[in-house]
Design an enzyme around this catalytic site. Structure first.
Site, PDB file in Angstrom:
ATOM      1  N   GLU A   1       0.800  -1.223   0.000  1.00  0.00           N
ATOM      2  CA  GLU A   1       0.000   0.000   0.000  1.00  0.00           C
ATOM      3  C   GLU A   1       0.836   1.278   0.000  1.00  0.00           C
ATOM      4  OE1 GLU A   1      -3.027  -0.339   3.034  1.00  0.00           O
ATOM      5  OE2 GLU A   1      -4.018  -1.984   1.965  1.00  0.00           O
TER       6      GLU A   1
ATOM      7  N   GLU B   1      -5.177  -8.502  -0.678  1.00  0.00           N
ATOM      8  CA  GLU B   1      -5.945  -8.380   0.570  1.00  0.00           C
ATOM      9  C   GLU B   1      -7.371  -8.029   0.192  1.00  0.00           C
ATOM     10  OE1 GLU B   1      -4.636  -5.578   3.509  1.00  0.00           O
ATOM     11  OE2 GLU B   1      -2.525  -6.109   3.266  1.00  0.00           O
TER      12      GLU B   1
END
Length: 506
Positions: free
Chosen positions: A159, A276
């Protein structure tokens, strides 16, 4: 209306849902509770890869700088890495390697994330970072063999579009990707490397600029990755969080987005991994523990494989410490299992999927129908789950005409049904009814494990003209698995059920 399920398979059912599952930071894999949970998950579900943070963080102890003879040197130590990977392989699962976070001895700053302080700054020395990447992958190849490690995807960071996970800008991430991807390929050109592992909510320009950078520099990239969550603003309470939820379709829209955003770029046709996904991105949101959650995610598992090559549930176990050590057995953790292996309703959704056949017969807004090679027909059905907070449906009915046996066959099929709902297979509800004990004693744990098991029922269903007519009446937030097996009647000719108690003619 009764849905007539086709006799012929329309396609293979994608198993992208089981390609990968998430985990807490990797050094948690050294714990007994973690290992017992993973063994159970693998026995009943069987994921292929596992991905978590912290491979290069200090808790794994790989990067060990020291001074000798007036010169800085680095020792690469693999004591914990070998134990973690060995335990994974023994459980029948392989790593999906996320390269992060930054070892403190290589970090350019002190910015950290999570209770366990994962450093999120770029390396102060790119050459030393590249040496670290080469050392880790080279060691894995030496220990586990090139052919095996080539099947372990290598993702660059986590991220980087969020300041909390990358204390620099996008250009700095591009540079990290370039240095890392080239180092991976120096170990072996067949190793899979990719990224950028984006959090939801990024602007399309972010991933497009990444594609332009990779193309302009002719950098290696074997897959594209992003994350998907469907929760809204946080409402913090002591030791917990509550959030609104978007419809489950929002997750599927996020799965599909990268291919649309990358159309016309050199990355457009690469494998897409959602590394995810979950409803809430918080590890203390009680929605994760509920029967609603299983019904909410059922259409995502049923349809996600059409949009991505994998989508990795975050996570398999509540052995997880991003916001600290959990204070209660049920605490809203991401896991399919609590500590001490209590199964949550969403665990059963995955276990049901693992029992589905690979021949896709039908799929709708509340059902999925498959067939096995031996002729068994399996149905996954779910009651629609309303994230707007409306009353959960009770009595939702799925009416199906199922092809069982040859087209002209008559007889019966053995029907075995397993269900979880607000009333069955709901360990969180049982725990709530116990008074929510933070640390249940052994007797309470046994009761919770028993309450966590799905309701089971069986019946003989008539088959006429190779079809069985089935009405599945679903309770509140119910997810059910129905398995139909054609019956070959082998009852002895002398059997007489009327004489079971010794009555009847001599």
């Amino acid at each position: 209306m009764r849905i007539v399920v086709p006799r012929q398979s329309t396609a293979q059912l994608p198993d992208a849902w089981r390609h990968c599952v998430g985990t807490g930071r990797l050094d948690l894999a050294l714990r007994r509770d973690y290992q017992e949970s993973l063994r159970l998950v693998q026995q009943e579900i069987g994921f292929r890869h596992i991905r978590g943070h912290g491979l290069l963080s200090d808790g794994m102890g790989i990067h060990r700088p020291y001074d000798h003879a007036g010169r800085r040197r680095v020792r690469h130590a693999f004591t914990y890495l070998d134990q973690v990977v060995d335990s994974y392989l023994e459980s029948g699962i392989a790593p999906f390697l996320e390269l992060g976070f930054m070892p403190s001895g290589l970090a350019s700053g002190e910015d950290t994330v999570f209770w366990w302080n994962g450093n999120v700054t770029p390396p102060h020395d790119e050459r030393e970072w590249a040496e670290l990447v080469r050392a880790v992958l080279g060691h894995l190849v030496d220990r586990y063999g090139l052919e095996q490690v080539r099947s372990w995807p290598v993702e660059v960071w986590n991220e980087p579009n969020l300041r909390g996970f990358w204390a620099a800008d996008q250009d700095a991430y591009h540079r990290l990707y370039e240095v890392t991807a080239l180092a991976v390929k120096e170990v072996d050109a067949g190793l899979q490397v990719g990224g950028p592992s984006l959090a939801p909510g990024y602007e399309e320009g972010w991933i497009q600029r990444f594609a332009e950078f990779v193309d302009s520099r002719d950098l290696p990239i074997d897959f594209v990755s992003r994350h998907a969550y469907s929760s809204g603003p946080e409402q913090i309470v002591p030791f917990g969080t509550h959030q609104t939820l978007m419809p489950a379709s929002a997750l599927l829209e996020q799965f599909a987005a990268p291919r649309r955003q990358l159309a016309g770029t050199g990355l457009a046709d690469l494998p897409l991994h959602i590394t995810e996904f979950n409803s809430s991105y918080r590890p203390d949101n009680p929605i994760h523990d509920t029967a609603f959650h299983a019904a909410y995610l059922a259409p995502v598992l049923a349809n996600g494989g059409d949009l991505a090559d994998s989508f990795s549930y975050w996570t398999f176990s509540d052995v997880f410490e991003e916001v600290g050590i959990p204070t209660a057995l049920f605490h809203g953790g991401f896991g399919l299992l609590t500590h001490r292996q209590i199964k949550k309703p969403t665990y059963h959704l995955y276990a049901f999927m693992a029992r589905m056949g690979d021949q896709l017969l039908a799929r709708g807004e509340d059902h999925l129908v498959t067939r096995h090679g031996d002729g068994r027909v399996t149905v996954l059905a779910w009651a629609p789950a309303d994230p707007a907070g409306g009353e959960p449906l009770d009595g939702h009915t799925v009416r199906l005409s199922l092809p069982v046996g040859a087209p002209e066959s008559h007889g019966s099929a053995f029907a075995l049904r397993r269900s979880v709902s607000e009333e069955a297979g709901n360990s969180w509800a049982a725990w709530s009814e116990m008074g929510r004990p933070p640390a249940p004693n052994d007797r309470q744990l046994d009761a919770l494990r028993e309450a966590a098991e799905p309701a089971r029922s069986h019946d003989g269903v008539p088959v006429s003209g190779g079809r069985a007519e089935v009405d599945l009446v679903l309770g509140r937030n119910e997810v059910t698995l129905l398995e139909l097996t054609p019956v070959v009647d082998e009852t002895p000719e002398w059997w007489d059920g009327g004489r079971l108690f010794g009555l009847g003619p001599e």
